[in-house]
Motif scaffolding. Structure first.
Motif, PDB file in Angstrom:
ATOM      1  N   GLY A  42      -3.131   9.698  -9.491  1.00  0.00           N
ATOM      2  CA  GLY A  42      -2.817  10.847  -8.642  1.00  0.00           C
ATOM      3  C   GLY A  42      -1.891  10.498  -7.494  1.00  0.00           C
ATOM      4  O   GLY A  42      -0.969  11.248  -7.159  1.00  0.00           O
ATOM      5  N   ILE A 142      -3.061  -0.341   5.472  1.00  0.00           N
ATOM      6  CA  ILE A 142      -2.137  -0.354   4.323  1.00  0.00           C
ATOM      7  C   ILE A 142      -2.099   1.032   3.671  1.00  0.00           C
ATOM      8  O   ILE A 142      -1.033   1.551   3.342  1.00  0.00           O
ATOM      9  CB  ILE A 142      -2.573  -1.410   3.277  1.00  0.00           C
ATOM     10  CG1 ILE A 142      -2.572  -2.794   3.904  1.00  0.00           C
ATOM     11  CG2 ILE A 142      -1.724  -1.312   1.998  1.00  0.00           C
ATOM     12  CD1 ILE A 142      -1.510  -3.750   3.549  1.00  0.00           C
ATOM     13  N   THR A 146       1.671   2.938   3.955  1.00  0.00           N
ATOM     14  CA  THR A 146       2.519   2.942   2.756  1.00  0.00           C
ATOM     15  C   THR A 146       2.937   4.380   2.431  1.00  0.00           C
ATOM     16  O   THR A 146       2.310   5.335   2.889  1.00  0.00           O
ATOM     17  CB  THR A 146       1.771   2.321   1.560  1.00  0.00           C
ATOM     18  OG1 THR A 146       0.423   2.825   1.537  1.00  0.00           O
ATOM     19  CG2 THR A 146       1.719   0.806   1.661  1.00  0.00           C
ATOM     20  N   HIS A 147       4.017   4.522   1.660  1.00  0.00           N
ATOM     21  CA  HIS A 147       4.496   5.867   1.293  1.00  0.00           C
ATOM     22  C   HIS A 147       3.554   6.535   0.300  1.00  0.00           C
ATOM     23  O   HIS A 147       3.426   7.755   0.258  1.00  0.00           O
ATOM     24  CB  HIS A 147       5.898   5.781   0.674  1.00  0.00           C
ATOM     25  CG  HIS A 147       6.929   5.289   1.636  1.00  0.00           C
ATOM     26  ND1 HIS A 147       7.682   4.156   1.425  1.00  0.00           N
ATOM     27  CD2 HIS A 147       7.318   5.776   2.850  1.00  0.00           C
ATOM     28  CE1 HIS A 147       8.505   3.965   2.443  1.00  0.00           C
ATOM     29  NE2 HIS A 147       8.304   4.937   3.323  1.00  0.00           N
ATOM     30  N   CYS A 148       2.942   5.736  -0.545  1.00  0.00           N
ATOM     31  CA  CYS A 148       2.044   6.255  -1.571  1.00  0.00           C
ATOM     32  C   CYS A 148       1.232   5.068  -2.087  1.00  0.00           C
ATOM     33  O   CYS A 148       1.426   3.945  -1.629  1.00  0.00           O
ATOM     34  CB  CYS A 148       2.837   6.896  -2.714  1.00  0.00           C
ATOM     35  SG  CYS A 148       3.979   5.737  -3.523  1.00  0.00           S
ATOM     36  N   VAL A 150      -2.466   3.590  -4.625  1.00  0.00           N
ATOM     37  CA  VAL A 150      -3.641   3.798  -5.462  1.00  0.00           C
ATOM     38  C   VAL A 150      -4.832   3.100  -4.809  1.00  0.00           C
ATOM     39  O   VAL A 150      -4.734   1.918  -4.445  1.00  0.00           O
ATOM     40  CB  VAL A 150      -3.445   3.192  -6.881  1.00  0.00           C
ATOM     41  CG1 VAL A 150      -4.597   3.609  -7.797  1.00  0.00           C
ATOM     42  CG2 VAL A 150      -2.104   3.578  -7.477  1.00  0.00           C
TER      43      VAL A 150
END
Ligand code: UD1
Ligand code: M6R
Length: 371
Positions: A42, A142, A146-148, A150
């Motif tokens: 996602g 983190i 971060t941009h994206c 998991v």
């Protein structure tokens, strides 16, 4: 709460079938119509195109998190077609190594708070790279910066020695490789085999955990050793580094993970009839090369302990003179998840037998928040 276990490390080793199941929950698809076997991450779905188009993927982490990325590197290279490089966070910062706008920088960290990794992240953000996090801690630095990314969803890890986070990190990065490669027809069968392998992985890990007693027996033999070498290559170079890291940090025994391809370039000089050597030789494309490494170590009277696939004992040790540990075989790129289990168990039992603190090794902290 340690439940029926004596130590958190022991509990966390044994709960890996469950932590891996949680890591994959809702993210693996099998059945349905067109996209029969696939993954859904996602946190990355809006960024996959950018990642596929990047010039390079750079993995950045420290300690066990770095090792997990190293274990996943081959499958990421194979399925993404993008060059994948590795950076130890502190070293990248020391060198101010090149990071570009066209790079995808993947930050791997259990805690999400490691100072070295955060400094490397700040540096990569300044340089304009797409920054992806892989962390176990929702809301961590983190995860936020971060941009994206998991979340590995392995559950809280308390033992200073990282165990269940390692296997969940590898699984997430294998899923990342599947997601990036999802648009490539030519690798579809390979990807489907990996998805099947992932579904079955918790069972195989459960099976490997049955080696507990065998590893305790081995620990009794090694209790007074000064040093232990671990040889691996290919998918299991990382297993050698990570197994050695576990033994050194909790059992306080010198241990070194060695790339088997480097054997003749130095380490072979150490081999004699006293130094114990673990060789990882499970069945994959490097198997025959590992067989010949075993022969050469044997010819120098090396004290060998071989980790091999079930049923391969006679193939890896025709002379019958080494100790053989058989593990269930899985898809090659997932084998590091199974192979680390006996080494985690060995490190655990060695620590208990040597009388050291399992969950709080001297001089170490769970989360290293200073440089
Ligand atoms: C998310 C929800 C999960 C829910 C699921 C249902 C969270 C934390 N997760 O999981 O509870 O069951 O949707 O669809 O609410 N991210 C970073 N950096 C990182 C890690 C993550 O930026 O290092 C971002 C991701 O890009 C994403 C968000 O955090 O936007 C959540 O990530 P993740 O928990 O992995 O997403 P899902 O698995 O979709
Ligand atoms: O929280 P992180 O994954 O960023 O931590 C990185 C290392 O400090 C960590 O993996 C360390 O090597 C462990 N003690 C290994 O068991």
């Amino acid at each position: 709460n340690k439940g029926k276990y004596e130590h958190y490390m022991q509990k966390e080793i044994h709960e890996q079938p469950e932590s891996l199941t949680t890591t994959m929950r809702g993210r693996l698809m099998r059945g349905g119509s067109c996209k029969a076997k696939t993954v859904l991450l996602g946190g990355l779905k809006d960024h996959l195109k950018t990642i596929r188009r990047s010039r390079r993927i750079v993995f950045i982490g420290c300690g066990t998190s770095y090792n997990a990325a190293l274990a996943a590197r081959p499958i990421l290279e194979e399925l993404s077609g993008v060059p994948v490089t590795m950076e130890i966070a502190s070293d990248l910062v020391d060198r101010q190594g090149p990071i570009y706008r066209e790079d995808t920088a993947v930050f791997v960290s259990q805690s999400g708070e490691t100072a070295d990794t955060l400094l490397a992240l700040a540096y990569a953000l300044e340089n304009g790279a797409l920054c992806v996090g892989i962390t176990n801690t929702v809301g961590s630095a983190i995860a936020r910066r971060t941009h994206c990314g998991v979340h590995i969803n392995a559950g809280c890890e308390i033992g200073v020695a990282s165990t269940k986070a390692y296997t969940s990190q590898i699984v997430v990065m294998a899923m990342l490789a599947l997601a990036i490669g999802d648009d490539t027809m030519s690798s579809q069968l390979r990807r489907e085999a990996i998805v099947d392998g992932l579904f079955d992985l918790p069972n195989k890990v459960r099976e490997a955990l049955k080696l507990d007693q065998e590893m305790e027996d081995l620990a009794k033999l090694l209790i007074a050793e000064q040093s232990l070498l671990v040889f691996g290559r290919g998918y299991n170079y990382a297993t050698a580094l990570e197994g050695a890291l576990k033994v050194k940090e909790v059992a306080l025994m010198h241990s070194e993970g060695i790339l088997a391809g480097e054997m003749k370039h130095g380490p072979l000089a150490l081999v004699d009839e006293n130094l114990p050597i673990i060789v990882i030789a499970t069945h994959d494309a490097c198997f025959s090369k590992q067989q010949s490494v075993i022969q050469q170590l044997h010819a120098r009277k090396g004290r060998l302990i071989v980790i091999c696939s079930k049923g391969d004992a006679a193939l890896v040790c025709p002379s019958g003179s080494c100790r053989v540990i058989e593990v269930p075989q899985v898809e090659d790129c997932l084998q590091p998840v199974v192979n680390i289990i006996p080494l985690q168990l060995l490190a655990y039992h060695l620590t208990v037998l040597r009388g050291y603190n399992v969950d709080q090794p001297r001089n170490l902290a769970k989360s290293v928040t200073t440089e």
